[in-house]
Design a protein around this motif. Sequence first.
Motif, mmCIF file in Angstrom:
data_model
loop_
_atom_site.group_PDB
_atom_site.id
_atom_site.type_symbol
_atom_site.label_atom_id
_atom_site.label_comp_id
_atom_site.label_asym_id
_atom_site.label_seq_id
_atom_site.Cartn_x
_atom_site.Cartn_y
_atom_site.Cartn_z
ATOM 1 N N LEU A 1 46.423 29.199 22.219
ATOM 2 C CA LEU A 1 45.615 30.043 22.412
ATOM 3 C C LEU A 1 44.500 30.415 21.419
ATOM 4 C CD1 LEU A 1 47.176 33.585 24.538
ATOM 5 C CD2 LEU A 1 45.724 31.097 25.602
ATOM 6 N N SER A 2 45.053 30.396 19.507
ATOM 7 C CA SER A 2 43.599 30.860 19.149
ATOM 8 C C SER A 2 42.971 29.276 18.533
ATOM 9 C CB SER A 2 45.101 30.493 17.814
ATOM 10 O OG SER A 2 45.419 29.457 16.799
ATOM 11 N N TYR A 3 43.372 28.592 19.453
ATOM 12 C CA TYR A 3 42.594 27.280 19.540
ATOM 13 C C TYR A 3 41.272 27.162 20.376
ATOM 14 C CZ TYR A 3 45.971 24.651 16.165
ATOM 15 O OH TYR A 3 46.899 24.084 15.277
ATOM 16 N N ILE A 4 41.553 28.454 21.447
ATOM 17 C CA ILE A 4 40.638 28.507 21.943
ATOM 18 C C ILE A 4 39.562 28.888 21.549
ATOM 19 C CG2 ILE A 4 39.835 29.377 24.280
ATOM 20 C CD1 ILE A 4 42.937 28.776 25.146
ATOM 21 N N ALA A 5 38.031 28.634 21.822
ATOM 22 C CA ALA A 5 37.144 29.604 21.187
ATOM 23 C C ALA A 5 36.877 30.999 21.997
ATOM 24 C CB ALA A 5 35.310 28.832 22.096
ATOM 25 N N GLU A 6 36.137 31.708 21.288
ATOM 26 C CA GLU A 6 36.535 33.587 21.267
ATOM 27 C C GLU A 6 35.717 33.241 22.899
ATOM 28 O OE1 GLU A 6 34.545 37.211 18.778
ATOM 29 O OE2 GLU A 6 34.231 34.840 18.176
ATOM 30 N N ALA A 7 34.529 32.692 22.592
ATOM 31 C CA ALA A 7 34.141 33.553 24.493
ATOM 32 C C ALA A 7 35.560 33.698 25.536
ATOM 33 C CB ALA A 7 32.258 33.064 24.067
ATOM 34 N N GLU A 8 36.013 32.403 25.220
ATOM 35 C CA GLU A 8 36.808 31.852 26.711
ATOM 36 C C GLU A 8 37.893 32.651 26.458
ATOM 37 O OE1 GLU A 8 35.443 27.384 26.951
ATOM 38 O OE2 GLU A 8 37.320 27.820 24.769
ATOM 39 N N GLN A 9 38.158 32.919 25.172
ATOM 40 C CA GLN A 9 39.660 34.384 24.728
ATOM 41 C C GLN A 9 38.983 35.294 25.292
ATOM 42 O OE1 GLN A 9 41.514 34.665 20.405
ATOM 43 N NE2 GLN A 9 40.490 32.723 19.748
ATOM 44 N N GLN A 10 37.868 36.027 25.472
ATOM 45 C CA GLN A 10 37.323 37.499 26.112
ATOM 46 C C GLN A 10 37.480 37.307 27.513
ATOM 47 O OE1 GLN A 10 33.628 37.578 24.272
ATOM 48 N NE2 GLN A 10 34.241 38.456 22.424
ATOM 49 N N ASP A 11 37.321 35.968 27.693
ATOM 50 C CA ASP A 11 37.567 35.667 28.741
ATOM 51 C C ASP A 11 38.614 36.305 29.258
ATOM 52 O OD1 ASP A 11 34.941 35.165 30.074
ATOM 53 O OD2 ASP A 11 34.549 32.764 29.386
ATOM 54 N N ILE A 12 39.974 35.420 29.281
ATOM 55 C CA ILE A 12 41.090 35.582 28.850
ATOM 56 C C ILE A 12 41.801 36.725 29.182
ATOM 57 C CG2 ILE A 12 43.498 34.461 28.183
ATOM 58 C CD1 ILE A 12 42.752 32.040 27.352
ATOM 59 N N GLU A 13 41.290 37.893 27.599
ATOM 60 C CA GLU A 13 41.096 38.534 27.836
ATOM 61 C C GLU A 13 41.395 39.593 29.241
ATOM 62 O OE1 GLU A 13 42.820 42.746 27.261
ATOM 63 O OE2 GLU A 13 43.703 41.014 26.357
ATOM 64 N N LYS A 14 39.611 39.420 29.741
ATOM 65 C CA LYS A 14 39.417 40.103 31.029
ATOM 66 C C LYS A 14 40.751 39.371 31.730
ATOM 67 C CE LYS A 14 34.421 39.582 30.182
ATOM 68 N NZ LYS A 14 33.357 38.653 30.765
ATOM 69 N N VAL A 15 40.700 38.640 32.367
ATOM 70 C CA VAL A 15 41.847 38.326 33.317
ATOM 71 C C VAL A 15 42.954 39.262 33.414
ATOM 72 C CG1 VAL A 15 43.135 36.517 34.650
ATOM 73 C CG2 VAL A 15 40.552 35.986 33.682
ATOM 74 N N LEU A 16 44.105 39.250 32.072
ATOM 75 C CA LEU A 16 45.008 39.878 31.637
ATOM 76 C C LEU A 16 44.566 41.002 32.498
ATOM 77 C CD1 LEU A 16 45.775 37.736 28.457
ATOM 78 C CD2 LEU A 16 47.235 37.797 30.993
ATOM 79 N N SER A 17 43.874 41.525 31.128
ATOM 80 C CA SER A 17 43.087 43.256 31.886
ATOM 81 C C SER A 17 43.475 43.320 33.338
ATOM 82 C CB SER A 17 41.719 44.166 30.694
ATOM 83 O OG SER A 17 40.894 43.510 31.390
ATOM 84 N N LYS A 18 43.536 42.870 33.600
ATOM 85 C CA LYS A 18 42.791 43.332 35.570
ATOM 86 C C LYS A 18 43.833 43.059 36.443
ATOM 87 C CE LYS A 18 38.050 42.360 35.315
ATOM 88 N NZ LYS A 18 36.531 41.498 36.001
ATOM 89 N N ASN A 19 45.243 41.951 35.349
ATOM 90 C CA ASN A 19 46.017 41.850 36.084
ATOM 91 C C ASN A 19 47.551 41.949 35.205
ATOM 92 O OD1 ASN A 19 44.666 40.295 38.652
ATOM 93 N ND2 ASN A 19 43.402 39.420 36.824
ATOM 94 N N GLU A 20 48.658 41.616 35.962
ATOM 95 C CA GLU A 20 49.196 41.744 35.414
ATOM 96 C C GLU A 20 50.749 40.861 35.405
ATOM 97 O OE1 GLU A 20 52.606 44.327 36.597
ATOM 98 O OE2 GLU A 20 51.179 46.398 36.039
ATOM 99 N N PHE A 21 49.608 39.536 34.898
ATOM 100 C CA PHE A 21 50.276 37.983 34.839
ATOM 101 C C PHE A 21 50.964 37.891 33.219
ATOM 102 C CE2 PHE A 21 45.769 37.218 36.914
ATOM 103 C CZ PHE A 21 46.674 37.605 38.119
ATOM 104 N N LYS A 22 51.866 36.966 33.332
ATOM 105 C CA LYS A 22 52.624 36.734 31.971
ATOM 106 C C LYS A 22 52.011 35.369 31.488
ATOM 107 C CE LYS A 22 55.634 40.190 32.866
ATOM 108 N NZ LYS A 22 55.705 41.241 31.765
ATOM 109 N N VAL A 23 52.170 35.273 30.200
ATOM 110 C CA VAL A 23 52.170 33.787 29.580
ATOM 111 C C VAL A 23 52.539 33.390 28.620
ATOM 112 C CG1 VAL A 23 50.413 32.876 27.480
ATOM 113 C CG2 VAL A 23 49.159 35.207 28.845
#
Length: 336
Positions: A231-253
């Motif tokens: 995940l660290s190779y992903i751009a910051e704005a895209e990491q923020q999109d990932i966080e939005k999804v994780l904060s709204k759901n109980e998905f595992k990574v």
Amino acid sequence: MPDRPAPKRIKSMDELLMAVEPGSQATNIKGGVVHLKFSQVDPYPKHPFRLYSGERLDDMVASISNYGILTPMIARTKDNGRYEMLAGHNRMNAGRLAGLDEGDFVIKENLSDEEAWMYVIETNVMQRSFADMLSSEKAAVLALRHSKMFSQGKRNDIIAELKMLENPQYIKENGTSALIGQKLTSREKVADEYGLSKNTVARLLRVDKLTAPLKKRVDSEEFGIYPAVALSYIAEAEQQDIEKVLSKNEFKVDMKKAEMLRSYSESSKLNEKTAYQILSGEVNKKPKSTTPPPVKIKHKVYSKYFPADTKASEIERIVDEALEWYFSSKVKEETA
């Protein structure tokens, strides 16, 4: 700009600990230390270390209640007339819990952001066991050591200053001593200093590239170091999109999802919608087939209606006609 205390320019550690500036505007200057209200001091932005909690915090609050804050905190001046904490976040937090609203500070002026960052890091390294740090905290320490702007000479001076504030009898050791250490110029030497493998150092350096919310998820072991590296190779704005999804759901990574997220990022396909599809597992779900599954009719079924020498093609023809009659009759019944 609002008025603020004007501490004396310190030329040596002796002056820092002993000198008093006559006629200074600062309140209660003693030994080069300025007395400030806690309300005048802002926390360091994006402070990478968690505040003490539990028994350690309770012990600090009890000590401050009995003896006060013994070691001065360190802050730097800000352009808006306020101050920014460099060393002492836990002391100020515990002091407030103990009922205090002010304390002693050494004020730093004209510090670069890099120098300020070194104060923040080195203070916490001195106060905490590296082994007990969270992954993101270790990452912050290693990132400083490994950065191009890192200066072993400045680090030595800061460590010496911090030790003298804690213990005025401290004598700065020779730059080649075990305490100060040699100049670190490679990942191997960083690894040796902290008893880590080169690969572990490399992975922790990647963790430092994550956004703060994702670092918290690594620290709380919601996902491991290996997915974090991907995940660290992903751009910051895209990491923020990932966080939005994780904060709204109980998905595992897991590793598979992390690598897929990185792949989508590299192909410019990653956004909140595709992040949801990957993290939910929707991407890997096979689409429902519109074709009925193959059916094999058992021998005991069709043998009741066909002689043993009936050809397969004849059976298929009759079955087809029978089904056509059946469904056409069904439609007529439903529309009648």
